[in-house]
Design a protein around this motif. Sequence first.
Motif, PDB file in Angstrom:
ATOM      1  N   THR A 114      -0.108   6.931  -8.826  1.00 32.62           N
ATOM      2  CA  THR A 114       0.573   7.521  -7.847  1.00 32.62           C
ATOM      3  C   THR A 114       0.354   7.335  -6.337  1.00 32.62           C
ATOM      4  O   THR A 114      -0.895   6.817  -5.964  1.00 32.62           O
ATOM      5  N   VAL A 115       1.163   7.568  -5.536  1.00 37.16           N
ATOM      6  CA  VAL A 115       1.107   7.435  -4.208  1.00 37.16           C
ATOM      7  C   VAL A 115       0.981   8.601  -3.573  1.00 37.16           C
ATOM      8  O   VAL A 115       2.238   9.476  -3.399  1.00 37.16           O
ATOM      9  N   ASP A 116       0.214   9.003  -2.883  1.00 38.47           N
ATOM     10  CA  ASP A 116      -0.128  10.422  -2.010  1.00 38.47           C
ATOM     11  C   ASP A 116      -0.075  10.358  -0.495  1.00 38.47           C
ATOM     12  O   ASP A 116      -0.910  10.028   0.063  1.00 38.47           O
ATOM     13  N   LEU A 117       1.153  10.186  -0.084  1.00 42.22           N
ATOM     14  CA  LEU A 117       1.610   9.741   1.314  1.00 42.22           C
ATOM     15  C   LEU A 117       2.527  10.831   2.082  1.00 42.22           C
ATOM     16  O   LEU A 117       3.435  11.078   1.554  1.00 42.22           O
ATOM     17  N   PRO A 118       2.062  11.429   3.110  1.00 43.10           N
ATOM     18  CA  PRO A 118       3.031  12.114   4.091  1.00 43.10           C
ATOM     19  C   PRO A 118       4.388  11.153   4.772  1.00 43.10           C
ATOM     20  O   PRO A 118       5.300  12.072   4.674  1.00 43.10           O
ATOM     21  N   ALA A 119       4.180  10.067   4.653  1.00 42.05           N
ATOM     22  CA  ALA A 119       5.351   9.148   5.123  1.00 42.05           C
ATOM     23  C   ALA A 119       5.147   7.884   4.337  1.00 42.05           C
ATOM     24  O   ALA A 119       4.278   7.194   4.061  1.00 42.05           O
ATOM     25  N   LEU A 120       6.500   7.414   3.988  1.00 41.08           N
ATOM     26  CA  LEU A 120       6.430   6.300   3.039  1.00 41.08           C
ATOM     27  C   LEU A 120       7.784   5.414   3.390  1.00 41.08           C
ATOM     28  O   LEU A 120       8.848   6.203   3.469  1.00 41.08           O
ATOM     29  N   ASN A 121       7.740   4.061   3.872  1.00 44.06           N
ATOM     30  CA  ASN A 121       8.678   3.479   4.008  1.00 44.06           C
ATOM     31  C   ASN A 121       9.487   2.800   2.949  1.00 44.06           C
ATOM     32  O   ASN A 121       8.820   1.980   2.083  1.00 44.06           O
ATOM     33  N   VAL A 122      10.493   3.507   2.463  1.00 39.31           N
ATOM     34  CA  VAL A 122      11.022   3.096   1.019  1.00 39.31           C
ATOM     35  C   VAL A 122      12.246   2.085   1.307  1.00 39.31           C
ATOM     36  O   VAL A 122      13.258   2.119   2.245  1.00 39.31           O
ATOM     37  N   THR A 123      11.997   0.850   0.700  1.00 38.15           N
ATOM     38  CA  THR A 123      13.011  -0.268   0.779  1.00 38.15           C
ATOM     39  C   THR A 123      13.878  -0.159  -0.229  1.00 38.15           C
ATOM     40  O   THR A 123      14.039   0.624  -0.972  1.00 38.15           O
ATOM     41  N   GLY A 124      15.078  -0.742   0.091  1.00 43.00           N
ATOM     42  CA  GLY A 124      16.137  -0.934  -0.813  1.00 43.00           C
ATOM     43  C   GLY A 124      15.863  -1.185  -2.249  1.00 43.00           C
ATOM     44  O   GLY A 124      16.362  -0.673  -3.350  1.00 43.00           O
ATOM     45  N   GLU A 125      14.889  -2.379  -2.244  1.00 43.75           N
ATOM     46  CA  GLU A 125      14.449  -2.724  -3.628  1.00 43.75           C
ATOM     47  C   GLU A 125      13.586  -1.632  -4.510  1.00 43.75           C
ATOM     48  O   GLU A 125      13.856  -1.374  -5.622  1.00 43.75           O
ATOM     49  N   LEU A 126      12.694  -0.873  -3.662  1.00 40.85           N
ATOM     50  CA  LEU A 126      12.016   0.155  -3.982  1.00 40.85           C
ATOM     51  C   LEU A 126      12.845   1.387  -4.634  1.00 40.85           C
ATOM     52  O   LEU A 126      12.663   1.873  -5.791  1.00 40.85           O
TER      53      LEU A 126
END
Length: 397
Positions: A114-126
Amino acid sequence: MPQRQNLKPALADTLRALRNDVQSGATVPHGVKTVQPGEGLQLVPPEGGAEIFWDWETANSVEQRIQDGTALIAQAQATLAQTEQELQSAQDRIGRVAAGEIEKIDGHIIINGTVDLPALNVTGELSTAIVRALDVEARRGIFTEGLTAQDSTLLGTTVAEVINAGTVATRIMTSGLLQTTTAANRGVKIDNAGIRAWDDTGRQTVNLDGKSNYITGTFATAEKEQRVEIKSGGSIAAADFYGSGQTIDHLGVWHQADLGVDTVSKMISFNQTAQHANSPGVLMYPFRGEVALAGRWARESDTLKMFYIQNNNGMGEGMWADTVYTYATPFTTTYSLRFPFLSVETETGRECTVGIIEQTEKYLKLRIVNKSSGSTGKFIVRGVVFNANSQIYGRYW
């Protein structure tokens, strides 16, 4: 002074070498060999080992094979160079982590997949991959949370003020209102009040609400030819029955009101576009309490039979004669009770009577008597026989 030497091999040595070559069966190719199609060359080591066979096809494709091999070598070199570059990049990233640069993501790390991040750049593919991994209920929650009446999101639940679509295919549709036009008192509308429709003048012609249901207009079981039509207009409500491909001869049943004492219910069979005087049927006048028949009686039926007997010679004073009239088709014998009515008409007006001697379902035996003091002249005997049901079922009122 040097002496001259004979370097030519002795004849015996030459013969011996030729003999050895013949016995060995080996050949020693030297120089340039020209290979034609269908020819070949096989090389065999004297001590055994791998044999080499060259034919025309092999020799002709050597150059192409060399070029293919060269291209494969070049491709392998390029792949090795790219791999070396990627390994160097990975080594640089490992070095950055080891040097403490991990604080660029605020100390958060990947734990148990899992990813525990306060900010994440989510792309369209993701985003697409995440949605595909969710079940239907989870998708519905994501795509409908916080929707307003102006939103139009198409997953599980659609909330939209207006949807303009050419074709919509669905298994179940729940709607507060379905209509063919937004105009009042026009088109077809389906809502909680039922199914309603109006014509071009705004007159409601359909109302199906489960309580007060009606559909106005003309209804038919077929577009033309054999069919049943139900229609109304003005003061007439009618049903027409067409039993064949003919569109003229048919049976009509209708009630014509608003005629006062002449209000009539009709059941008429006719062979014209409109009823006429010879159209047979039954007329019922509710205000008069009367029933009338239109048309003419049939001479032969199971209900009644009509006949006449004519004598052109006449009978003299006090004479009598017996005669038998046989029906064209006998009466039925089941519950039949026959009532005959007879009369005699004489040419001279002399008194003459007729009586029944015997009657059966097949014939009548009659006796005709001249009771006058002169000749009857030509006379005619007329008769009608009604067939009534012999059973009594009691009163109906």
